[in-house]
Design a protein around this motif. Structure first.
Motif, PDB file in Angstrom:
ATOM      1  N   LEU A  62      20.937  -0.812 -54.767  1.00  0.00           N
ATOM      2  CA  LEU A  62      19.501  -0.630 -54.953  1.00  0.00           C
ATOM      3  C   LEU A  62      19.195   0.780 -55.462  1.00  0.00           C
ATOM      4  O   LEU A  62      18.377   0.949 -56.366  1.00  0.00           O
ATOM      5  N   VAL A  63      19.872   1.781 -54.933  1.00  0.00           N
ATOM      6  CA  VAL A  63      19.661   3.159 -55.378  1.00  0.00           C
ATOM      7  C   VAL A  63      20.108   3.326 -56.828  1.00  0.00           C
ATOM      8  O   VAL A  63      19.423   3.956 -57.637  1.00  0.00           O
ATOM      9  N   ILE A  64      21.253   2.734 -57.181  1.00  0.00           N
ATOM     10  CA  ILE A  64      21.737   2.832 -58.565  1.00  0.00           C
ATOM     11  C   ILE A  64      20.772   2.147 -59.512  1.00  0.00           C
ATOM     12  O   ILE A  64      20.449   2.676 -60.579  1.00  0.00           O
ATOM     13  N   ASP A  95      30.910  -0.565 -34.968  1.00  0.00           N
ATOM     14  CA  ASP A  95      31.962  -1.141 -35.810  1.00  0.00           C
ATOM     15  C   ASP A  95      31.566  -0.900 -37.270  1.00  0.00           C
ATOM     16  O   ASP A  95      30.663  -1.554 -37.781  1.00  0.00           O
ATOM     17  N   LEU A  96      32.213   0.059 -37.940  1.00  0.00           N
ATOM     18  CA  LEU A  96      31.844   0.432 -39.308  1.00  0.00           C
ATOM     19  C   LEU A  96      32.163  -0.651 -40.326  1.00  0.00           C
ATOM     20  O   LEU A  96      31.533  -0.713 -41.378  1.00  0.00           O
ATOM     21  N   SER A  97      33.097  -1.514 -40.026  1.00  0.00           N
ATOM     22  CA  SER A  97      33.422  -2.576 -40.991  1.00  0.00           C
ATOM     23  C   SER A  97      32.279  -3.570 -41.111  1.00  0.00           C
ATOM     24  O   SER A  97      32.142  -4.230 -42.133  1.00  0.00           O
ATOM     25  N   ALA A  98      31.432  -3.685 -40.096  1.00  0.00           N
ATOM     26  CA  ALA A  98      30.295  -4.617 -40.153  1.00  0.00           C
ATOM     27  C   ALA A  98      29.151  -4.043 -40.982  1.00  0.00           C
ATOM     28  O   ALA A  98      28.256  -4.773 -41.369  1.00  0.00           O
ATOM     29  N   LYS A 118      25.982  -3.806 -46.060  1.00  0.00           N
ATOM     30  CA  LYS A 118      24.622  -3.273 -46.040  1.00  0.00           C
ATOM     31  C   LYS A 118      24.559  -1.980 -46.856  1.00  0.00           C
ATOM     32  O   LYS A 118      23.635  -1.764 -47.625  1.00  0.00           O
ATOM     33  N   GLU A 119      25.549  -1.141 -46.633  1.00  0.00           N
ATOM     34  CA  GLU A 119      25.592   0.105 -47.382  1.00  0.00           C
ATOM     35  C   GLU A 119      25.784  -0.164 -48.867  1.00  0.00           C
ATOM     36  O   GLU A 119      25.197   0.503 -49.711  1.00  0.00           O
ATOM     37  N   ALA A 120      26.597  -1.167 -49.191  1.00  0.00           N
ATOM     38  CA  ALA A 120      26.809  -1.525 -50.597  1.00  0.00           C
ATOM     39  C   ALA A 120      25.518  -2.031 -51.216  1.00  0.00           C
ATOM     40  O   ALA A 120      25.186  -1.681 -52.358  1.00  0.00           O
ATOM     41  N   GLY A 159      15.299  -9.369 -46.042  1.00  0.00           N
ATOM     42  CA  GLY A 159      15.947 -10.347 -45.174  1.00  0.00           C
ATOM     43  C   GLY A 159      17.024  -9.712 -44.309  1.00  0.00           C
ATOM     44  O   GLY A 159      17.142 -10.009 -43.115  1.00  0.00           O
ATOM     45  N   VAL A 160      17.796  -8.815 -44.913  1.00  0.00           N
ATOM     46  CA  VAL A 160      18.853  -8.133 -44.159  1.00  0.00           C
ATOM     47  C   VAL A 160      18.244  -7.255 -43.078  1.00  0.00           C
ATOM     48  O   VAL A 160      18.734  -7.226 -41.939  1.00  0.00           O
ATOM     49  N   SER A 161      17.175  -6.563 -43.402  1.00  0.00           N
ATOM     50  CA  SER A 161      16.558  -5.692 -42.389  1.00  0.00           C
ATOM     51  C   SER A 161      15.956  -6.521 -41.260  1.00  0.00           C
ATOM     52  O   SER A 161      16.005  -6.114 -40.103  1.00  0.00           O
ATOM     53  N   ARG A 162      15.395  -7.703 -41.575  1.00  0.00           N
ATOM     54  CA  ARG A 162      14.871  -8.569 -40.506  1.00  0.00           C
ATOM     55  C   ARG A 162      16.008  -9.044 -39.604  1.00  0.00           C
ATOM     56  O   ARG A 162      15.866  -9.070 -38.377  1.00  0.00           O
ATOM     57  N   ARG A 163      17.142  -9.419 -40.207  1.00  0.00           N
ATOM     58  CA  ARG A 163      18.292  -9.846 -39.398  1.00  0.00           C
ATOM     59  C   ARG A 163      18.811  -8.705 -38.539  1.00  0.00           C
ATOM     60  O   ARG A 163      19.177  -8.907 -37.387  1.00  0.00           O
ATOM     61  N   LEU A 164      18.828  -7.504 -39.105  1.00  0.00           N
ATOM     62  CA  LEU A 164      19.298  -6.342 -38.358  1.00  0.00           C
ATOM     63  C   LEU A 164      18.383  -6.054 -37.179  1.00  0.00           C
ATOM     64  O   LEU A 164      18.851  -5.732 -36.083  1.00  0.00           O
ATOM     65  N   GLU A 165      17.080  -6.185 -37.376  1.00  0.00           N
ATOM     66  CA  GLU A 165      16.148  -5.987 -36.264  1.00  0.00           C
ATOM     67  C   GLU A 165      16.386  -7.027 -35.173  1.00  0.00           C
ATOM     68  O   GLU A 165      16.336  -6.716 -33.987  1.00  0.00           O
TER      69      GLU A 165
END
Length: 155
Positions: free
Chosen positions: A17-19, A3-6, A10-12, A94-100
């Motif tokens: 962070l890259v910017i 589901d790309l909407s989810a 994360k991508e934003a 935190g986001v990466s921990r939740r994703l794992e």
């Protein structure tokens, strides 16, 4: 199917962070250019003209003063950028921990994916059972599963 909407936030966050990293790199390059300009080159310097009989005030080095003022203005900005970058890195961790955690959960059977999405929106077990052609007991089980994954309302 993913589901790309989810994945949008994360991508934003990663894009932000890259910017921010690119901007910090740009600021560091500008600072290094200022420091390079500040260091005198090894060019031969003509001896100063002899001082006349009058006493002259020493010449003011305007470039050094401008550089000092610029450093005084950039130091707080760089500190603020570093603080923001640390905050973004903490949030990203935190986001990466939740994703794992989500990736470690067992997948949902395809026939229950719609029911799980309805449960995540907070529908009652009776409404889920009616819309997905399942028993109320199955719908309650799907709601419990959604709540255990942190997806539904815990009311």
């Amino acid at each position: 199917m993913i589901d790309l909407s989810a994945l949008g936030w994360k991508e934003a966050a990663l894009l932000a962070l890259v910017i921010l990293a690119a901007y910090m790199g740009y600021a560091l390059v500008r600072l290094s250019m200022l420091n390079a300009r500040r260091t005198p080159e090894a060019a031969p310097v003509a001896p100063p003209p002899p001082a006349p009989a009058e006493v002259q005030a020493p010449p003011v080095d305007l470039q050094a003063e401008l550089d000092m003022l610029l450093d005084a203005r950039l130091a707080p900005l760089m500190q603020a950028l570093e603080t923001r970058l640390d905050l973004i890195e903490d949030r990203l961790d935190g986001v990466s921990r939740r994703l794992e955690t989500v990736n470690q959960l067992p997948p949902v059977a395809p026939q229950y994916s719609e029911a799980l999405s309805l449960a995540a929106r907070g529908l009652s077990a009776e409404d889920i059972a009616e819309q997905c052609d399942m028993s109320v007991g199955e719908a309650e089980l799907v709601r419990t599963l959604a709540q255990s994954r942190g997806m539904g309302d815990r009311t």
